[in-house]
Design a protein around this motif. Structure first.
Motif, PDB file in Angstrom:
ATOM      1  N   TRP A  27      64.241  10.680 -48.127  1.00 40.39           N
ATOM      2  CA  TRP A  27      64.505  10.036 -49.414  1.00 40.39           C
ATOM      3  C   TRP A  27      65.571   8.953 -49.287  1.00 40.39           C
ATOM      4  CZ3 TRP A  27      68.789  10.012 -52.818  1.00 40.39           C
ATOM      5  CH2 TRP A  27      68.506   9.429 -54.063  1.00 40.39           C
ATOM      6  N   MET A  28      66.643   9.266 -48.567  1.00 42.36           N
ATOM      7  CA  MET A  28      67.747   8.304 -48.431  1.00 42.36           C
ATOM      8  C   MET A  28      67.301   7.048 -47.700  1.00 42.36           C
ATOM      9  SD  MET A  28      71.096  10.605 -47.552  1.00 42.36           S
ATOM     10  CE  MET A  28      71.971   9.132 -47.060  1.00 42.36           C
ATOM     11  N   THR A  29      66.674   7.234 -46.539  1.00 45.37           N
ATOM     12  CA  THR A  29      66.313   6.061 -45.735  1.00 45.37           C
ATOM     13  C   THR A  29      65.190   5.260 -46.389  1.00 45.37           C
ATOM     14  OG1 THR A  29      64.840   7.464 -44.415  1.00 45.37           O
ATOM     15  CG2 THR A  29      67.042   7.054 -43.547  1.00 45.37           C
ATOM     16  N   PHE A  38      78.806   6.538 -46.175  1.00 47.22           N
ATOM     17  CA  PHE A  38      77.949   7.728 -46.091  1.00 47.22           C
ATOM     18  C   PHE A  38      78.426   8.673 -44.982  1.00 47.22           C
ATOM     19  CE2 PHE A  38      74.912   5.459 -48.756  1.00 47.22           C
ATOM     20  CZ  PHE A  38      74.400   6.489 -49.514  1.00 47.22           C
ATOM     21  N   VAL A  51      66.063  15.141 -47.258  1.00 46.08           N
ATOM     22  CA  VAL A  51      67.164  14.277 -47.689  1.00 46.08           C
ATOM     23  C   VAL A  51      67.144  12.954 -46.937  1.00 46.08           C
ATOM     24  CG1 VAL A  51      69.674  14.064 -47.793  1.00 46.08           C
ATOM     25  CG2 VAL A  51      68.591  16.242 -48.366  1.00 46.08           C
ATOM     26  N   LEU A  52      66.926  13.023 -45.592  1.00 40.94           N
ATOM     27  CA  LEU A  52      66.903  11.799 -44.792  1.00 40.94           C
ATOM     28  C   LEU A  52      65.737  10.907 -45.209  1.00 40.94           C
ATOM     29  CD1 LEU A  52      67.751  12.975 -41.166  1.00 40.94           C
ATOM     30  CD2 LEU A  52      69.144  11.608 -42.706  1.00 40.94           C
ATOM     31  N   MET A  86      66.982   3.319 -49.206  1.00 42.95           N
ATOM     32  CA  MET A  86      67.922   2.308 -48.706  1.00 42.95           C
ATOM     33  C   MET A  86      67.190   1.168 -48.001  1.00 42.95           C
ATOM     34  SD  MET A  86      70.988   4.754 -47.314  1.00 42.95           S
ATOM     35  CE  MET A  86      71.910   3.406 -46.606  1.00 42.95           C
ATOM     36  N   THR A  89      60.785   3.713 -57.187  1.00 46.91           N
ATOM     37  CA  THR A  89      61.953   4.603 -57.156  1.00 46.91           C
ATOM     38  C   THR A  89      61.649   5.917 -57.870  1.00 46.91           C
ATOM     39  OG1 THR A  89      63.396   2.665 -57.163  1.00 46.91           O
ATOM     40  CG2 THR A  89      64.396   4.770 -57.714  1.00 46.91           C
ATOM     41  N   THR A  94      78.421   0.445 -46.007  1.00 45.95           N
ATOM     42  CA  THR A  94      77.567   1.525 -46.541  1.00 45.95           C
ATOM     43  C   THR A  94      77.453   2.676 -45.538  1.00 45.95           C
ATOM     44  OG1 THR A  94      76.281  -0.112 -47.754  1.00 45.95           O
ATOM     45  CG2 THR A  94      75.312   2.059 -47.494  1.00 45.95           C
ATOM     46  N   THR A  95      77.237   2.329 -44.268  1.00 45.65           N
ATOM     47  CA  THR A  95      77.112   3.366 -43.240  1.00 45.65           C
ATOM     48  C   THR A  95      78.402   4.166 -43.108  1.00 45.65           C
ATOM     49  OG1 THR A  95      75.573   1.934 -42.040  1.00 45.65           O
ATOM     50  CG2 THR A  95      76.492   3.797 -40.842  1.00 45.65           C
ATOM     51  N   GLN A 143      70.841   4.442 -38.589  1.00 44.11           N
ATOM     52  CA  GLN A 143      71.651   5.197 -39.559  1.00 44.11           C
ATOM     53  C   GLN A 143      71.479   6.702 -39.374  1.00 44.11           C
ATOM     54  OE1 GLN A 143      70.475   3.382 -43.332  1.00 44.11           O
ATOM     55  NE2 GLN A 143      72.509   2.493 -43.484  1.00 44.11           N
TER      56      GLN A 143
END
Length: 426
Positions: free
Chosen positions: A204-206, A28, A201-202, A209, A329, A24-25, A254
Motif C-alpha cells: 500500500w505504501m509503495t 519514514f 503495508v509495504l 508513494m 487512492t 521522505t525516506t 525504499q
C-alpha cells in the motif's frame, strides 16, 4: 530499448537525488525506528528502568495464612517487581501516613470470608492504580495462594504450578487426501502472519508513494512544457513504461532502506528480548508464501502504476492532480482495509471474492495463501485475471497517455479523451 533504459535511469536518478525523496525516506525511517522502540521509550521517559520496586503493605489481619503464603510467593519471585511490607493490622491512619512518607506505594488487605472460601483482595493506593504489569503478577501469585489455601497443602508446589498452568492448544492444518497436503505449526503460522502483514503495508505504501510520484512527474512535465521536448526524443509509450520501471526501482530502494532500519532496531539488545517473547522464527516462513508475495507485489504495482501514469497524463496543472487520482487512492485504500480487517478470517467470503478482483487480489490472495486454505487452481486463476487485467489496463493506459500528453487546458473527460484518440488516430 536504449531509449527505455535512458528513461529508466533518468527517472531513477532524477528522483533519488531530490530533497523531497531523501527527506521522505528519512522521515519514514524515523517513524519505523520510533514505532519499534515505543515500549523502550515509554520506560525511558517514565523513569521505569526495571529497578524500581513497588512497595506494597500486606495486611495480615484475620487472614494471616493467606498473607503468609503470599509473602512466601513474593520471596520466591525476586524479579517480580514488588516488595511486601508486613502490617499486622489495618490501621488506616498509619497506612495513609506511610503512603504520604513514601514508605509504601499502597497496601493490600483481604476481606473477611466464610470458612473454606477465598476472601476478596483489595489494593489501596494514592491514585487507586495498580499498573497492568504488577496487577498481572499479583493475580498470578494470588491464584497459586488460592489453590494452596483450598487444597490445604495436599498438593506439592510442582502440582500447584501445573494446576495453574494455562492449557495450551497447538493448531495445525489438515493434511490433503493424498497425505501430502499442507501442514503447519504455530511458529510457521506466526512467521507467515508477520510476512503477510509487512507485505500488505509495504504494498500500500509503495503503490501510493510511487504512483503519486509517477502522476506528478508526468503532470509537472506537462505544466512546464518539457513534455513537448521529451516527445520528440522518445515515444510516449517508452516514456510511460520507463517512468513506471524507474519508480518501481525507487520503491525497491525504499523497501531495502526500511527493511534494514527495521532489522537493525529489532536486533538492538532492549528490543531483542521483547520480541523473543512472541516466539516468531522468521526461518519458519513458508517459501511459497514468500514467492507468491513477491509475484503479487510486482503485478499489483504494475496494474496501479499504469493507471497513475494515464491519469497524470490527463492533468495539466499539479493542483488538479489530487482530485484526479482520488478514485485510484480510494480503490487502493479499499484493498488495504479489506486485507487488514479480514486477515483474522482468511477463508471468509469477502476475501474469496476480492481475491479474483484485479485491484484487490494482490492483497487478498496473499492473505489466503499465507494464512488460509487455498487450492492451486484458485491461485492460478487469480494470477491469470491479474495478468490479463495488466495487459488490458496497460494497453488502455498507453492509449490515454499518448493522447493525454498532447492535451492541455482543463482536465478532459473520458468522452473528450476518446474523441481525441479518434482525431489523433491512436
Amino acid at each position: 530499448m536504449n531509449k527505455l533504459g535512458t528513461v529508466i535511469g533518468f527517472t531513477f536518478w532524477n528522483k533519488v537525488k531530490t530533497k523531497a525523496f531523501v527527506v521522505t525516506t528519512i522521515i519514514f525511517a524515523l517513524l519505523v525506528t520510533i514505532g519499534v522502540n515505543v515500549p523502550y521509550l515509554i520506560k525511558l521517559f517514565t523513569g521505569d528502568d526495571g529497578n524500581n520496586e513497588t512497595k506494597i503493605g500486606l495486611i495480615y489481619g484475620s487472614q494471616s495464612e493467606i498473607a503468609l503464603r503470599l509473602e512466601q510467593f513474593a520471596a520466591s519471585q525476586p524479579q517480580a517487581g514488588f516488595k511486601l511490607v508486613k502490617y499486622e493490622q489495618a490501621d488506616e491512619k498509619v497506612l495513609a501516613k506511610d503512603i504520604e512518607d513514601k514508605k509504601i506505594d499502597g497496601y493490600l488487605q483481604f476481606k473477611d470470608a466464610p470458612a473454606g472460601q477465598f476472601p476478596q483482595a483489595v489494593y489501596t493506593s494514592k491514585d487507586g492504580n495498580l499498573g497492568m504489569g504488577l496487577q498481572s503478577t499479583l493475580q498470578s501469585g494470588l491464584q497459586i495462594v488460592k489453590t494452596q489455601y483450598i487444597t490445604k497443602g495436599s498438593l506439592s508446589d510442582a502440582q500447584v504450578a501445573a494446576l495453574n498452568q494455562p492449557v495450551q492448544i497447538d493448531a495445525q492444518q489438515v493434511k490433503g487426501q493424498d497425505g501430502a497436503g499442507t501442514t503447519g505449526n504455530e511458529k510457521q503460522t506466526g512467521a507467515n502472519y508477520v510476512f503477510v502483514y509487512i507485505m500488505i503495508v509495504l504494498f500500500w505504501m509503495t503503490t501510493m508513494m510511487t504512483g503519486n510520484m509517477i502522476a506528478s512527474e508526468v503532470t509537472s512535465e506537462k505544466s512546464s512544457r518539457i513534455m513537448e521536448i521529451l516527445i520528440t526524443s522518445a515515444s510516449p509509450l517508452t516514456q510511460m513504461f520507463g517512468k513506471i520501471i524507474g519508480m518501481f526501482l525507487i520503491g525497491i530502494v525504499q523497501i531495502v532502506v526500511f527493511g534494514a532500519v527495521l532489522a537493525i532496531n529489532v536486533m538492538l539488545p532492549h528490543n531483542r528480548a521483547a520480541f523473543s517473547q512472541f516466539d516468531i522464527d522468521i526461518n519458519q516462513l513458508d517459501l511459497s508464501v514468500l514467492l507468491y508475495g513477491l509475484v503479487f507485489y510486482v503485478l499489483g504495482y504494475l496494474l496501479f502504476s499504469t493507471l497513475f501514469a494515464a491519469i497524470g497524463s490527463m492533468v495539466s496543472r499539479t493542483e488538479d492532480l489530487g482530485q484526479a487520482v482520488m478514485p485510484i487512492t480510494m480503490i487502493s485504500l479499499a484493498s488495504f482495509y479489506i486485507g487488514t480487517f479480514s486477515a483474522s478470517s482468511p477463508n471468509s467470503l469477502i476475501l474469496k471474492v476480492a481475491s479474483y478482483i484485479p485491484f484487490t487480489s494482490p492483497v487478498s490472495m496473499l492473505i489466503r495463501v499465507g494464512l488460509g486454505n487455498v487450492a492451486m487452481w484458485e491461485v492460478g486463476l487469480s494470477l491469470l485475471i491479474l495478468i490479463v487485467s495488466i495487459f488490458l489496463f496497460g494497453w488502455l493506459s498507453a492509449k490515454i497517455y499518448r493522447t493525454g500528453v498532447l492535451m492541455y487546458g482543463k482536465r478532459p473527460t473520458l468522452k473528450e479523451v476518446r474523441k481525441a484518440m479518434q482525431a489523433y488516430k491512436i
